[in-house]
Design a protein around this motif. Structure first.
Motif, mmCIF file in Angstrom:
data_model
loop_
_atom_site.group_PDB
_atom_site.id
_atom_site.type_symbol
_atom_site.label_atom_id
_atom_site.label_comp_id
_atom_site.label_asym_id
_atom_site.label_seq_id
_atom_site.Cartn_x
_atom_site.Cartn_y
_atom_site.Cartn_z
ATOM 1 N N GLU A 137 8.677 10.385 2.953
ATOM 2 C CA GLU A 137 7.248 10.703 2.892
ATOM 3 C C GLU A 137 6.470 9.896 3.939
ATOM 4 O OE1 GLU A 137 6.267 11.914 -1.698
ATOM 5 O OE2 GLU A 137 6.855 9.821 -1.307
ATOM 6 N N ILE A 138 6.837 8.645 4.115
ATOM 7 C CA ILE A 138 6.171 7.813 5.123
ATOM 8 C C ILE A 138 6.386 8.400 6.510
ATOM 9 C CG2 ILE A 138 6.202 5.553 6.278
ATOM 10 C CD1 ILE A 138 6.721 4.339 3.469
ATOM 11 N N ARG A 139 7.620 8.776 6.822
ATOM 12 C CA ARG A 139 7.927 9.359 8.133
ATOM 13 C C ARG A 139 7.185 10.691 8.309
ATOM 14 N NH1 ARG A 139 8.027 9.053 13.089
ATOM 15 N NH2 ARG A 139 9.470 10.379 14.189
ATOM 16 N N GLY A 140 7.155 11.515 7.275
ATOM 17 C CA GLY A 140 6.435 12.786 7.352
ATOM 18 C C GLY A 140 4.942 12.579 7.575
ATOM 19 N N LEU A 141 4.366 11.594 6.899
ATOM 20 C CA LEU A 141 2.951 11.274 7.075
ATOM 21 C C LEU A 141 2.694 10.816 8.509
ATOM 22 C CD1 LEU A 141 0.111 10.877 5.871
ATOM 23 C CD2 LEU A 141 0.863 8.600 5.112
ATOM 24 N N GLU A 142 3.554 9.964 9.023
ATOM 25 C CA GLU A 142 3.413 9.477 10.399
ATOM 26 C C GLU A 142 3.452 10.639 11.393
ATOM 27 O OE1 GLU A 142 5.731 6.611 13.609
ATOM 28 O OE2 GLU A 142 6.478 6.727 11.567
ATOM 29 N N VAL A 173 0.830 -1.205 0.000
ATOM 30 C CA VAL A 173 0.000 0.000 0.000
ATOM 31 C C VAL A 173 0.865 1.255 0.000
ATOM 32 C CG1 VAL A 173 -1.590 1.394 1.393
ATOM 33 C CG2 VAL A 173 -2.031 -1.036 1.081
ATOM 34 N N PHE A 174 1.888 1.258 0.839
ATOM 35 C CA PHE A 174 2.708 2.452 1.011
ATOM 36 C C PHE A 174 3.904 2.505 0.060
ATOM 37 C CE2 PHE A 174 0.299 2.358 4.946
ATOM 38 C CZ PHE A 174 -0.030 3.695 5.102
ATOM 39 N N SER A 175 3.973 1.586 -0.890
ATOM 40 C CA SER A 175 5.122 1.522 -1.803
ATOM 41 C C SER A 175 5.232 2.742 -2.714
ATOM 42 C CB SER A 175 5.074 0.250 -2.649
ATOM 43 O OG SER A 175 3.955 0.277 -3.516
ATOM 44 N N GLU A 176 4.161 3.510 -2.840
ATOM 45 C CA GLU A 176 4.192 4.728 -3.658
ATOM 46 C C GLU A 176 4.943 5.869 -2.965
ATOM 47 O OE1 GLU A 176 2.501 5.318 -6.797
ATOM 48 O OE2 GLU A 176 2.411 3.130 -6.814
ATOM 49 N N LEU A 177 5.169 5.717 -1.659
ATOM 50 C CA LEU A 177 5.804 6.778 -0.876
ATOM 51 C C LEU A 177 7.262 6.442 -0.583
ATOM 52 C CD1 LEU A 177 3.027 7.439 1.802
ATOM 53 C CD2 LEU A 177 3.366 8.601 -0.375
ATOM 54 N N SER A 178 8.084 7.482 -0.547
ATOM 55 C CA SER A 178 9.485 7.310 -0.145
ATOM 56 C C SER A 178 9.528 7.139 1.373
ATOM 57 C CB SER A 178 10.295 8.555 -0.536
ATOM 58 O OG SER A 178 9.926 9.648 0.278
#
Length: 150
Positions: free
Chosen positions: A127-132, A119-124
């Protein structure tokens, strides 16, 4: 309406739609393991946190005291958890994974983890850390506002 208000409204709608899609996808994968969402949640907490009192598990998986008791009873009946009285306080029951429960949730969680990676493979990673970080801020603020509301 001000642009700022429209922006936050839109973000909320996008987040809700994303969460609904993510929840449907995750639930379908979890249900393939033979577990419901609440049972998966309880077993996952025990897998990662170790044995816990029943009253601590409920808030961690967003279940009421009655619902967590029912879930633990169900998991106990299936042989997935054990329940023992706390040596410090006989009113407290400690719930732990059985060997069978540990095998089931370890396998189910590996599958779930793989699904979430897809699911999250589209994000670097950034980006994942920023979203969190952003979601934690929003969640904490919403919780604080609920406390203020009384």
């Amino acid at each position: 309406m001000t642009r700022d208000f429209q922006g936050t409204d839109h973000v909320w709608l996008v987040m809700m739609k994303a969460m609904r899609a993510l929840t449907r996808y995750a639930a379908a994968g979890i249900e393939e393991t033979g577990l419901g969402l609440s049972d998966f949640g309880v077993l996952e907490v025990l897998l990662h946190k170790g044995p816990l009192p029943v009253n601590m598990i409920g808030p961690m998986v967003d279940l009421t005291p009655g619902s967590i008791s029912t879930a633990v009873d169900r998991l106990f009946a299936k042989g997935l958890v054990s329940r023992v009285e706390s040596p410090q306080d006989r009113r407290v029951r400690i719930v732990a994974l059985s060997a069978r429960g540990k095998d089931l949730i370890a396998s189910a969680f590996r599958k779930h983890s793989g699904q979430m990676k897809r699911v999250f493979s589209e994000l670097s990673p950034e980006e994942i850390r920023g979203l969190e970080v952003a979601l934690k801020k929003v969640g904490k603020r919403a919780a604080a506002l609920m406390v203020e509301r009384g």
